[in-house]
Design a protein around this motif. Structure first.
Motif, short mmCIF file in Angstrom:
data_model
loop_
_atom_site.label_atom_id
_atom_site.label_comp_id
_atom_site.label_asym_id
_atom_site.label_seq_id
_atom_site.Cartn_x
_atom_site.Cartn_y
_atom_site.Cartn_z
N ILE A 1 -48.66 -68.70 12.28
CA ILE A 1 -49.17 -67.17 11.18
C ILE A 1 -47.62 -66.66 10.82
O ILE A 1 -46.88 -67.19 11.62
CB ILE A 1 -49.84 -66.16 11.53
CG1 ILE A 1 -51.27 -66.39 11.77
CG2 ILE A 1 -50.01 -65.01 10.68
CD1 ILE A 1 -52.22 -67.24 9.90
N ASP A 2 -47.17 -66.87 9.26
CA ASP A 2 -45.70 -66.77 9.18
C ASP A 2 -45.50 -65.35 8.94
O ASP A 2 -46.13 -64.01 9.61
CB ASP A 2 -45.36 -67.10 7.74
CG ASP A 2 -45.56 -68.85 7.28
OD1 ASP A 2 -44.08 -69.19 7.70
OD2 ASP A 2 -46.90 -69.59 7.52
N ALA A 3 -44.05 -64.76 8.93
CA ALA A 3 -43.92 -63.18 9.45
C ALA A 3 -44.54 -62.32 8.08
O ALA A 3 -44.68 -61.51 8.21
CB ALA A 3 -43.02 -63.37 9.32
N ASP A 4 -44.64 -62.92 7.27
CA ASP A 4 -45.32 -62.44 5.81
C ASP A 4 -45.83 -63.26 4.84
O ASP A 4 -45.55 -64.16 4.47
CB ASP A 4 -44.43 -61.21 5.49
CG ASP A 4 -43.02 -61.85 5.08
OD1 ASP A 4 -42.84 -62.79 4.90
OD2 ASP A 4 -41.79 -61.19 5.39
N VAL B 1 -58.97 -69.32 3.67
CA VAL B 1 -57.76 -68.84 4.80
C VAL B 1 -57.75 -70.25 4.86
O VAL B 1 -58.25 -71.04 5.57
CB VAL B 1 -58.67 -67.71 6.12
CG1 VAL B 1 -56.94 -67.95 6.68
CG2 VAL B 1 -59.27 -66.37 5.54
N ARG B 2 -56.24 -70.80 4.10
CA ARG B 2 -55.93 -71.32 4.30
C ARG B 2 -54.62 -71.35 5.53
O ARG B 2 -53.77 -71.06 5.29
CB ARG B 2 -54.63 -72.17 2.86
CG ARG B 2 -53.86 -73.15 3.40
CD ARG B 2 -53.55 -73.85 1.81
NE ARG B 2 -54.08 -74.54 0.46
CZ ARG B 2 -54.39 -74.59 -0.20
NH1 ARG B 2 -53.41 -75.03 -1.28
NH2 ARG B 2 -55.08 -74.90 -0.87
N VAL B 3 -54.27 -72.52 6.12
CA VAL B 3 -54.08 -72.64 7.65
C VAL B 3 -52.95 -73.58 7.51
O VAL B 3 -53.52 -74.75 6.82
CB VAL B 3 -54.08 -72.52 8.78
CG1 VAL B 3 -53.55 -72.78 9.79
CG2 VAL B 3 -55.30 -71.55 9.68
N ARG C 1 -52.96 -80.34 0.24
CA ARG C 1 -51.96 -80.52 -0.11
C ARG C 1 -51.36 -80.77 1.54
O ARG C 1 -51.02 -79.75 1.95
CB ARG C 1 -51.27 -78.36 -0.13
CG ARG C 1 -52.10 -77.80 -1.57
CD ARG C 1 -50.71 -79.23 -2.89
NE ARG C 1 -49.68 -79.20 -2.15
CZ ARG C 1 -48.47 -79.59 -3.40
NH1 ARG C 1 -48.97 -81.00 -3.91
NH2 ARG C 1 -47.16 -79.78 -3.03
N ALA C 2 -52.17 -81.52 2.46
CA ALA C 2 -52.44 -81.62 3.81
C ALA C 2 -52.10 -80.30 4.16
O ALA C 2 -51.74 -79.48 5.46
CB ALA C 2 -51.33 -82.23 4.34
N ASN C 3 -53.17 -79.10 4.41
CA ASN C 3 -53.32 -77.64 5.16
C ASN C 3 -55.15 -77.78 5.44
O ASN C 3 -55.75 -78.45 5.08
CB ASN C 3 -53.20 -76.82 4.12
CG ASN C 3 -51.50 -76.80 3.19
OD1 ASN C 3 -50.75 -76.13 4.44
ND2 ASN C 3 -51.64 -76.60 2.24
N GLY D 1 -53.60 -68.30 1.44
CA GLY D 1 -53.27 -68.25 2.18
C GLY D 1 -53.78 -68.50 3.82
O GLY D 1 -54.84 -68.27 3.02
N ALA D 2 -52.94 -67.71 4.64
CA ALA D 2 -53.68 -67.63 6.18
C ALA D 2 -53.52 -65.74 5.48
O ALA D 2 -54.75 -64.95 5.82
CB ALA D 2 -53.04 -67.67 7.58
N LEU D 3 -52.52 -65.03 5.16
CA LEU D 3 -52.07 -63.58 5.14
C LEU D 3 -52.37 -63.14 4.07
O LEU D 3 -53.00 -61.74 4.07
CB LEU D 3 -50.76 -63.78 4.90
CG LEU D 3 -49.72 -63.45 6.83
CD1 LEU D 3 -48.63 -63.57 6.56
CD2 LEU D 3 -51.20 -62.92 8.04
#
Length: 386
Positions: free
Chosen positions: A84-87, A24-26, A58-60, A11-13
């Motif tokens: 970016i997500d919360a966590d 880093v996957r967005v 995965r279309a990322n 993921g990104a986080l």
């Protein structure tokens, strides 16, 4: 096995270490990037990574070459672009693929599902959702656990992976129904050691009851999704804009920045990008616009040395073999038997091993090779397998 199964996606986080740094996957919201967001990704890939970007199955969008020192400022910049997500938990749950040919109803459903997943229980890292709600499904070969499609009469359907029928749902109730099906998956024992997929659970004979029952019903009845799935799209002008491709789904930061200047972007699971509203095909370095280009039928992972698990390089060989590929045939060159670049069967699969390349016909990288290992330095000999 000659590879390690991580059981989770980067993921990104929560980036994943690779041979060329952190990956880093967005995850673009609803599969879309505004011009500002796409430009932001291009900027941080150049500033904080190595300038190389992968379009995932995965279309990322994956930024490569990030270091532990540059990761924090990269995240800070992307957060300003609402990417970016919360966590980590919220990021992991937001595993949704939306058809790039979506209409307004589909995007409303995607947004509702994203909100609902904020309060969802913990699911396996690879557990995902697909919104394939066009006139005919176009993502039948893309793996997911819970799918939204539509019947011939336009009825919205909720379908579990591995089943031919779907439960009819209204748009207002769709997101809640998807989460209920995910909750049933957990309660029915779909997870073992933190891993599990819906199709595996269904194969054991497990079945929900009540209104969710049609979502895993056997084939035959009333609410069957459109049976005539469309073939995988190719580069060209479509109703929604210009669809462009890249060899092996790899794009450099400068090219992404140039695409962002042309309009909003939709990221696809076919390692292509749709430029919204563009009525002509752009001409940029590394871009594939010819729908007959054999590279569109060649799959290859990053390979060595960029991947820590790969036993050899892949993409130079794959590119050299593309011109030998007969029309309509597919080639997969994999750095190991995990087969990340193409989890499905290919007409010919070459798998790197410590001793050379193993050859598999009509199978996946994880299948048993039928031919003795050959040297990767013999492309003439390899081409004979076609």
């Amino acid at each position: 096995m000659s590879f390690k199964v991580q059981g989770w996606c980067p993921g990104a986080l929560r980036p994943m270490a690779s041979g060329d740094g952190l990956v880093v996957r967005v995850r673009p919201p609803s599969g879309r990037l505004t011009e500002r967001q796409a430009s932001g990704i291009a900027e941080v890939a150049q500033r904080y990574g190595n300038g190389v970007i992968d379009l995932s199955g995965r279309a990322n969008v994956q930024i490569r070459g990030v270091t532990p020192e540059t990761h924090a400022p990269l995240i800070s910049t992307l957060r300003k672009h609402d990417l970016i997500d919360a966590d980590v938990a919220a990021e992991t749950r937001r595993n949704i693929i939306v058809t790039p040919f979506a209409d307004a109803r589909t995007y409303r459903l995607a947004e509702a599902l994203q909100r609902a997943l904020g309060d969802a229980p913990e699911l396996p890292g690879k557990f995902g959702f697909i919104l394939d709600c066009g006139a005919a499904p176009v993502m039948t070969d893309v793996q997911a656990d819970i799918r939204f499609e539509r019947a011939a009469d336009g009825t919205l359907l909720l379908r579990a992976a591995g089943c031919d029928l779907g439960a009819p749902v209204t748009e207002a109730a769709a997101a809640e129904a998807a989460l209920a099906l995910a909750q049933w998956f957990l309660e029915a024992g779909g997870v073992t050691d933190g891993r599990g997929r819906m199709a595996q659970l269904i194969a054991t004979g497990a079945r929900p009851e009540g209104q969710l029952a049609p979502a895993i019903a056997p084939a035959s009845a009333q609410f069957q999704a459109q049976s005539q799935a469309q073939s995988q799209p190719v580069p060209g002008i479509v109703k929604q804009g210009a669809l462009v491709a890249f060899a092996f789904g790899q794009i450099d930061a400068d090219t992404l920045g140039a695409l962002a200047a042309l309009g909003p972007l939709r990221v696809t699971p076919w390692r292509m990008i749709l430029i919204e509203g563009l009525p002509w095909m752009p001409n940029l370095p590394g871009l594939i616009s010819d729908p007959t280009d054999p590279l569109l039928r060649v799959h290859a992972c990053t390979g060595a040395p960029s991947c820590l698990q790969a036993h050899g390089p892949t993409r130079d060989l794959a590119r050299s073999l593309a011109s030998h590929l007969p029309e309509g045939r597919t080639l997969h060159v994999s750095g190991c038997s995990k087969g990340c670049a193409w989890p499905l069967s290919a007409d010919l699969t070459l798998v790197a091993t410590p001793a050379g390349l193993s050859v598999i016909r009509d199978g996946r990288a994880s299948d048993t090779p039928e031919t003795a290992v050959i040297s990767p330095s013999e492309p003439r000999h390899i081409s004979e397998f076609f």
